[in-house]
Scaffold this motif. Structure first.
Motif, short mmCIF file in Angstrom:
data_model
loop_
_atom_site.label_atom_id
_atom_site.label_comp_id
_atom_site.label_asym_id
_atom_site.label_seq_id
_atom_site.Cartn_x
_atom_site.Cartn_y
_atom_site.Cartn_z
N TYR A 254 0.80 -1.19 -0.04
CA TYR A 254 0.04 0.04 -0.08
C TYR A 254 0.87 1.34 0.07
O TYR A 254 0.31 2.28 -0.61
CB TYR A 254 -0.87 0.09 1.28
CG TYR A 254 -2.28 -0.92 1.37
CD1 TYR A 254 -3.30 -0.54 0.68
CD2 TYR A 254 -2.04 -2.29 1.85
CE1 TYR A 254 -4.25 -1.37 0.72
CE2 TYR A 254 -2.89 -2.91 1.98
CZ TYR A 254 -4.22 -2.85 1.26
OH TYR A 254 -5.31 -3.62 1.23
N LEU A 349 -3.30 5.25 4.38
CA LEU A 349 -2.86 4.36 2.99
C LEU A 349 -3.82 4.01 1.94
O LEU A 349 -3.63 4.09 0.64
CB LEU A 349 -2.45 3.00 3.82
CG LEU A 349 -1.16 3.09 4.57
CD1 LEU A 349 -1.08 1.81 5.15
CD2 LEU A 349 0.19 3.30 3.45
N LEU A 350 -5.24 4.03 2.49
CA LEU A 350 -6.42 3.94 1.66
C LEU A 350 -6.67 5.24 0.77
O LEU A 350 -7.06 5.10 -0.34
CB LEU A 350 -7.68 3.51 2.34
CG LEU A 350 -7.48 2.02 3.07
CD1 LEU A 350 -8.74 2.03 4.00
CD2 LEU A 350 -7.30 1.17 2.07
N ARG A 353 -4.07 5.08 -1.74
CA ARG A 353 -4.49 4.19 -3.14
C ARG A 353 -5.34 4.87 -3.84
O ARG A 353 -5.61 4.60 -5.03
CB ARG A 353 -4.90 2.72 -2.20
CG ARG A 353 -5.33 1.68 -3.14
CD ARG A 353 -6.00 0.82 -2.52
NE ARG A 353 -7.33 0.97 -2.08
CZ ARG A 353 -8.27 0.31 -1.49
NH1 ARG A 353 -8.07 -0.95 -1.07
NH2 ARG A 353 -9.69 0.84 -1.18
N ARG A 406 2.86 3.54 -2.99
CA ARG A 406 3.75 2.31 -3.30
C ARG A 406 5.02 2.41 -4.26
O ARG A 406 4.78 3.35 -5.25
CB ARG A 406 2.46 1.33 -4.39
CG ARG A 406 3.18 0.32 -4.83
CD ARG A 406 2.20 -0.42 -5.68
NE ARG A 406 1.43 0.08 -6.68
CZ ARG A 406 1.93 0.39 -7.94
NH1 ARG A 406 2.95 -0.41 -8.24
NH2 ARG A 406 1.46 1.10 -8.77
N ARG A 416 -5.54 -2.56 -5.93
CA ARG A 416 -4.54 -1.49 -5.31
C ARG A 416 -3.89 -0.84 -6.66
O ARG A 416 -3.33 -1.30 -7.30
CB ARG A 416 -3.46 -2.40 -4.51
CG ARG A 416 -3.89 -3.10 -3.54
CD ARG A 416 -2.69 -3.55 -2.60
NE ARG A 416 -3.28 -4.66 -1.70
CZ ARG A 416 -2.61 -5.40 -0.69
NH1 ARG A 416 -1.36 -5.17 -0.73
NH2 ARG A 416 -3.30 -6.14 0.03
#
Length: 417
Positions: A254, A349-350, A353, A406, A416
């Motif tokens: 992530y 992190l989301l 993403r 990432r 992802r």
């Protein structure tokens, strides 16, 4: 050791979430983007006589859905939530602990209050029925290292194991320690934090700091940076992560933990500034970032006027007035203590993403002099490449952590981007 000196990039490859507004990553993230709050009147016990009656409870959590039934009476709810999140993180990362050398796997978690609900039950048994009614598991279930220990035992993770007890800051401190363990030779680290102290004994202990909201309205009880801020709402839950070397990761990361710093505030009455701004600048320096490289700040967001002003001033000093989007999605969960900053890391992190900044729930006016760009009203689409997470623990703990998207060249997996 600087990132230049050490080639290991600490990549987060798996996330597990147990939150008041979602029992999985997808449920939680969908709730956050929809502005769906998990704050409600406390139902786990009659909170009528208590000063705080609104909290972020995790609804519908069935312990035996996530762990062997024999473990349930041996452990506290806080450990149940942590074990559930750990299992989800392993599944998300596609890691099979049985396939890895046991001494190459480590565990480091954050804990704040430990197993208060378990301890309360045993104290009640002692008081009502005498010492022979106190179970043997009282000696370990309350202990703040219990979740680390139970995770280690369940998965055979026999490498370095530990726990950080720095209240809300612990969720970031644990991840930083996990990075140190990777740099020291560990192959995989299970890390993160959870808390669950919504019982009479636990709530009384929390109330003692004088910072909890006494509002009976779940929709307005928690207003960080707000003109009518009245304290924070407590909650339970958190997040766990699988952390690996980015170059040897099992799945697509992530993101990576790019920078971190912790500081401690001076005691009251001492003519020295608070340590939060120094922690932020130190984390940026560790990541090799300038302030302009940060796309969003996930604020600690105490909901207490004095503490909100200190945080807003630190953010403004580093980034300038309204210089960076700031968000506080914990308005939908409450402050989860050891689980709070860990959940913010998962949310950041989301956001990286999916290219979106989640909102701060609640329609309220900012307090006078708070000159930050607080994201409200709904999600804000944005190219989020680098995020800063801020956390403070009661008693003077400060931590700041930089997450970067990432790494270039990492393998892409479905879902992802």
């Amino acid at each position: 050791m600087s990132p230049v000196e050490c080639p290991v990039e600490a990549a987060i490859t798996g996330i597990g979430v147990v939150a008041p507004n979602g029992l999985t990553i997808d449920d939680y993230w969908n709730s956050v983007l929809a502005g769906k709050s998990g704050l409600r009147h406390i139902t786990r016990f009659d909170a009528t006589p208590y000063a705080c009656r609104v909290a972020g409870e995790v609804p519908g959590f069935v312990e035996t859905d996530h762990m062997p039934g024999r473990l349930v009476p041996q452990t506290d709810r806080w450990t149940h939530l942590g074990l559930a999140a750990a299992a989800m993180a392993l599944d998300d990362a596609g890691v099979d602990p049985a396939a890895l050398p046991e001494y190459d796997m480590a565990v480091v978690t954050a804990s704040s209050s430990g197993g208060t609900e378990f301890g309360q039950r045993e104290i009640e048994a002692l008081w009502r029925r005498g010492p022979r009614s106190v179970g043997a598991y009282q000696s370990i279930a309350w202990f703040y290292a219990a979740t680390t220990g139970q995770t280690s035992i369940r998965y055979g993770m026999r490498g370095p194991c530990g726990v950080l007890a720095t209240e809300q800051a612990g969720g970031l401190d644990a991840l930083a320690q996990a990075r140190r363990l990777l740099r020291g030779g560990s192959r995989m680290v299970m890390t993160g934090g959870a808390d669950a102290s919504l019982c009479p004994y636990g709530l009384v202990a929390q109330t003692a700091n004088g910072l909890l909201s006494g509002s009976d309205d779940p929709g307005n009880a928690y207003q960080p940076f707000g003109r009518t801020a009245r304290g924070y709402v407590p909650g339970e839950g958190g997040a766990m992560f699988v952390m690996e070397d980015a170059d040897a990761a099992t799945g697509a990361p992530y993101g990576v933990l790019a920078g971190y710093m912790a500081t401690f505030d001076p005691p009251p009455g001492v003519d020295r500034p608070p340590g939060l701004e120094r922690a932020v600048r130190g984390a940026l320096g560790d990541a090799g970032c300038d302030p302009g490289d940060i796309d969003v700040v996930f604020a600690d967001s105490a909901g207490v006027a004095r503490l909100d002003r200190l945080e807003a001033d630190a953010i403004t000093a580093v980034f300038g007035p309204r210089g960076v989007p700031v968000t506080a999605p914990k308005t939908m969960t409450g402050r989860l203590y050891a689980g709070g900053a860990a959940l913010d890391v998962a949310t950041a992190l989301l956001a990286i993403r999916d290219g979106v900044i989640p909102p701060t729930a609640g329609a309220y006016d900012l307090a006078d002099g708070i000159d930050i760009d607080l994201v409200r009203g709904g999600p804000r689409p944005a190219a989020v490449r680098t995020a800063l997470v801020i956390a403070r623990g009661y008693g003077g703990f400060n931590a700041a952590l930089v997450l970067r998207g990432r790494p270039a060249g990492a393998t892409t997996t479905e879902g992802r981007v």
